[in-house]
Scaffold this motif. Structure first.
Motif, PDB file in Angstrom:
ATOM      1  N   MET A   1       0.843  -1.180   0.000  1.00 44.79           N
ATOM      2  CA  MET A   1       0.000   0.000   0.000  1.00 44.79           C
ATOM      3  C   MET A   1       0.886   1.240   0.000  1.00 44.79           C
ATOM      4  SD  MET A   1      -2.866   1.236   2.668  1.00 44.79           S
ATOM      5  CE  MET A   1      -4.105   2.250   1.952  1.00 44.79           C
ATOM      6  N   ILE A   2       0.457   2.247  -0.750  1.00 47.96           N
ATOM      7  CA  ILE A   2       1.153   3.528  -0.807  1.00 47.96           C
ATOM      8  C   ILE A   2       0.331   4.563  -0.037  1.00 47.96           C
ATOM      9  CG2 ILE A   2       1.851   5.451  -2.298  1.00 47.96           C
ATOM     10  CD1 ILE A   2       3.725   3.120  -2.622  1.00 47.96           C
ATOM     11  N   LEU A   3       1.031   5.335   0.787  1.00 44.41           N
ATOM     12  CA  LEU A   3       0.420   6.429   1.529  1.00 44.41           C
ATOM     13  C   LEU A   3       1.074   7.723   1.064  1.00 44.41           C
ATOM     14  CD1 LEU A   3      -1.492   7.316   3.802  1.00 44.41           C
ATOM     15  CD2 LEU A   3       0.408   6.967   5.402  1.00 44.41           C
ATOM     16  N   PHE A   4       0.287   8.606   0.464  1.00 42.64           N
ATOM     17  CA  PHE A   4       0.771   9.915   0.030  1.00 42.64           C
ATOM     18  C   PHE A   4       0.684  10.853   1.229  1.00 42.64           C
ATOM     19  CE2 PHE A   4      -0.631   7.805  -3.794  1.00 42.64           C
ATOM     20  CZ  PHE A   4       0.375   8.101  -4.707  1.00 42.64           C
ATOM     21  N   VAL A   5       1.806  11.481   1.561  1.00 41.61           N
ATOM     22  CA  VAL A   5       1.871  12.282   2.781  1.00 41.61           C
ATOM     23  C   VAL A   5       2.277  13.720   2.474  1.00 41.61           C
ATOM     24  CG1 VAL A   5       2.965  12.519   5.047  1.00 41.61           C
ATOM     25  CG2 VAL A   5       2.445  10.249   4.157  1.00 41.61           C
ATOM     26  N   ASP A   6       1.417  14.639   2.899  1.00 44.87           N
ATOM     27  CA  ASP A   6       1.730  16.065   2.907  1.00 44.87           C
ATOM     28  C   ASP A   6       2.376  16.374   4.257  1.00 44.87           C
ATOM     29  OD1 ASP A   6       1.719  18.820   2.326  1.00 44.87           O
ATOM     30  OD2 ASP A   6      -0.306  19.071   3.123  1.00 44.87           O
ATOM     31  N   PHE A   7       3.085  17.473   4.376  1.00 42.38           N
ATOM     32  CA  PHE A   7       3.701  17.851   5.657  1.00 42.38           C
ATOM     33  C   PHE A   7       2.863  18.900   6.394  1.00 42.38           C
ATOM     34  CE2 PHE A   7       8.466  16.917   4.497  1.00 42.38           C
ATOM     35  CZ  PHE A   7       8.190  15.573   4.426  1.00 42.38           C
ATOM     36  N   ASP A   8       2.701  20.078   5.764  1.00 43.87           N
ATOM     37  CA  ASP A   8       2.032  21.201   6.417  1.00 43.87           C
ATOM     38  C   ASP A   8       0.550  20.904   6.613  1.00 43.87           C
ATOM     39  OD1 ASP A   8       4.474  22.560   6.273  1.00 43.87           O
ATOM     40  OD2 ASP A   8       3.987  23.397   4.310  1.00 43.87           O
ATOM     41  N   GLY A   9       0.083  21.083   7.843  1.00 43.50           N
ATOM     42  CA  GLY A   9      -1.311  20.800   8.145  1.00 43.50           C
ATOM     43  C   GLY A   9      -1.589  19.331   8.365  1.00 43.50           C
ATOM     44  N   VAL A  10      -0.537  18.513   8.322  1.00 46.43           N
ATOM     45  CA  VAL A  10      -0.651  17.067   8.554  1.00 46.43           C
ATOM     46  C   VAL A  10       0.297  16.663   9.680  1.00 46.43           C
ATOM     47  CG1 VAL A  10      -0.324  14.764   7.568  1.00 46.43           C
ATOM     48  CG2 VAL A  10      -1.390  16.556   6.199  1.00 46.43           C
ATOM     49  N   LEU A  11       1.601  16.865   9.481  1.00 45.08           N
ATOM     50  CA  LEU A  11       2.603  16.460  10.465  1.00 45.08           C
ATOM     51  C   LEU A  11       2.969  17.586  11.436  1.00 45.08           C
ATOM     52  CD1 LEU A  11       4.916  14.290   8.188  1.00 45.08           C
ATOM     53  CD2 LEU A  11       3.024  13.561   9.654  1.00 45.08           C
ATOM     54  N   HIS A  12       2.509  18.781  11.150  1.00 46.37           N
ATOM     55  CA  HIS A  12       2.643  19.948  12.022  1.00 46.37           C
ATOM     56  C   HIS A  12       1.645  20.992  11.503  1.00 46.37           C
ATOM     57  CE1 HIS A  12       5.908  20.343   8.900  1.00 46.37           C
ATOM     58  NE2 HIS A  12       5.129  21.383   8.620  1.00 46.37           N
ATOM     59  N   PRO A  13       1.368  22.055  12.280  1.00 47.38           N
ATOM     60  CA  PRO A  13       0.421  23.070  11.792  1.00 47.38           C
ATOM     61  C   PRO A  13       0.888  23.662  10.460  1.00 47.38           C
ATOM     62  CG  PRO A  13       0.866  23.389  14.126  1.00 47.38           C
ATOM     63  CD  PRO A  13       1.840  22.346  13.635  1.00 47.38           C
ATOM     64  N   ALA A  14      -0.057  24.136   9.689  1.00 45.51           N
ATOM     65  CA  ALA A  14       0.240  24.679   8.358  1.00 45.51           C
ATOM     66  C   ALA A  14       0.767  26.108   8.460  1.00 45.51           C
ATOM     67  CB  ALA A  14      -1.008  24.626   7.482  1.00 45.51           C
ATOM     68  N   ARG A  15       1.787  26.268   9.279  1.00 49.58           N
ATOM     69  CA  ARG A  15       2.409  27.583   9.448  1.00 49.58           C
ATOM     70  C   ARG A  15       3.908  27.502   9.204  1.00 49.58           C
ATOM     71  NH1 ARG A  15      -0.288  27.467  14.747  1.00 49.58           N
ATOM     72  NH2 ARG A  15       1.804  26.829  15.258  1.00 49.58           N
ATOM     73  N   ALA A 152      -9.907  11.988  15.234  1.00 50.05           N
ATOM     74  CA  ALA A 152     -10.775  11.563  14.126  1.00 50.05           C
ATOM     75  C   ALA A 152      -9.947  11.305  12.866  1.00 50.05           C
ATOM     76  CB  ALA A 152     -11.852  12.614  13.855  1.00 50.05           C
ATOM     77  N   ALA A 153      -8.939  12.130  12.619  1.00 48.05           N
ATOM     78  CA  ALA A 153      -8.074  11.931  11.447  1.00 48.05           C
ATOM     79  C   ALA A 153      -7.277  10.635  11.602  1.00 48.05           C
ATOM     80  CB  ALA A 153      -7.130  13.118  11.272  1.00 48.05           C
ATOM     81  N   MET A 154      -6.751  10.392  12.791  1.00 48.38           N
ATOM     82  CA  MET A 154      -5.990   9.158  13.017  1.00 48.38           C
ATOM     83  C   MET A 154      -6.893   7.939  12.908  1.00 48.38           C
ATOM     84  SD  MET A 154      -2.790   9.744  13.301  1.00 48.38           S
ATOM     85  CE  MET A 154      -2.181   8.229  14.026  1.00 48.38           C
ATOM     86  N   SER A 155      -8.102   8.042  13.383  1.00 49.18           N
ATOM     87  CA  SER A 155      -9.046   6.930  13.287  1.00 49.18           C
ATOM     88  C   SER A 155      -9.379   6.628  11.832  1.00 49.18           C
ATOM     89  CB  SER A 155     -10.311   7.271  14.077  1.00 49.18           C
ATOM     90  OG  SER A 155     -11.264   6.265  13.945  1.00 49.18           O
ATOM     91  N   ARG A 156      -9.617   7.675  11.062  1.00 51.41           N
ATOM     92  CA  ARG A 156      -9.924   7.498   9.634  1.00 51.41           C
ATOM     93  C   ARG A 156      -8.735   6.878   8.906  1.00 51.41           C
ATOM     94  NH1 ARG A 156     -12.474   5.555   5.926  1.00 51.41           N
ATOM     95  NH2 ARG A 156     -12.440   6.593   3.933  1.00 51.41           N
ATOM     96  N   LEU A 161      -6.037   2.137   6.305  1.00 52.38           N
ATOM     97  CA  LEU A 161      -4.901   1.218   6.305  1.00 52.38           C
ATOM     98  C   LEU A 161      -5.355  -0.230   6.524  1.00 52.38           C
ATOM     99  CD1 LEU A 161      -2.243   3.315   8.238  1.00 52.38           C
ATOM    100  CD2 LEU A 161      -2.425   2.944   5.761  1.00 52.38           C
ATOM    101  N   ARG A 162      -6.497  -0.394   7.173  1.00 55.39           N
ATOM    102  CA  ARG A 162      -7.069  -1.738   7.349  1.00 55.39           C
ATOM    103  C   ARG A 162      -7.831  -2.180   6.100  1.00 55.39           C
ATOM    104  NH1 ARG A 162      -8.341   0.163  12.611  1.00 55.39           N
ATOM    105  NH2 ARG A 162     -10.455   0.640  11.938  1.00 55.39           N
TER     106      ARG A 162
END
Length: 165
Positions: A1-15, A152-156, A161-162
């Protein structure tokens, strides 16, 4: 499985801003402050690989962008949508460079999905602009100020992933 990951607003605030010595976070918090929950979730799923879909890739070399991630996530990175635009002639075949300057993140992700004939994939992003209804169920749409700190984002993400739509 491939997971496309953005950084800003995902792994830290979009600032995040480009400072004199590289990216830095304007305001409270720190860069990649929500990366550890993602790493913990993926620890149970060794088959998940990451493709970077962050706009950081427009401004920095691939290796540098990848290496901002914690080691456990960095090892999973197999590519970047933006760097594919620049380095893979098949990825950009038939599309002028000017197209990619204005392409949405979804268009970049969708191109990767199509060319690699992916069947299992998901994306985490705070930018939902232009997402096709058929693929929207694969998007974990985070809020710019809370990213993956939102339960909620982590649950989704865990559901996707399941393999649950």
């Amino acid at each position: 499985m491939i997971l496309f990951v953005d950084f800003d607003g995902v792994l830290h605030p979009a600032r995040a801003v480009m400072g004199q010595h590289g990216p830095e976070l304007a305001g409270d918090g720190s860069l990649f402050m929500w990366a550890e929950p993602l790493a913990e979730l993926l620890a149970e799923r060794p088959h998940v690989q990451i493709v970077l879909s962050t706009s950081w890739a427009r401004h920095l070399p691939f290796e540098q962008v990848r290496d901002f991630l914690p080691v456990s996530l960095r090892r999973r990175v197999v590519g970047s949508t933006w760097h594919s635009i620049q380095t893979d002639p098949v990825f950009s075949h038939g599309l002028p460079y000017s197209y990619w300057q204005d392409a949405t993140r979804y268009q970049q992700v969708r191109r990767w999905v199509t060319l690699h004939r992916l069947r299992r994939w998901a994306a985490i992003d705070d930018d939902a602009d232009g997402w096709d209804d058929a693929d929207r169920t694969r998007l974990v749409h985070t809020r710019a100020d809370s990213g993956l700190s939102d339960p909620a984002a982590m649950s989704r993400l865990a559901e996707l992933l399941r393999g649950q739509p």
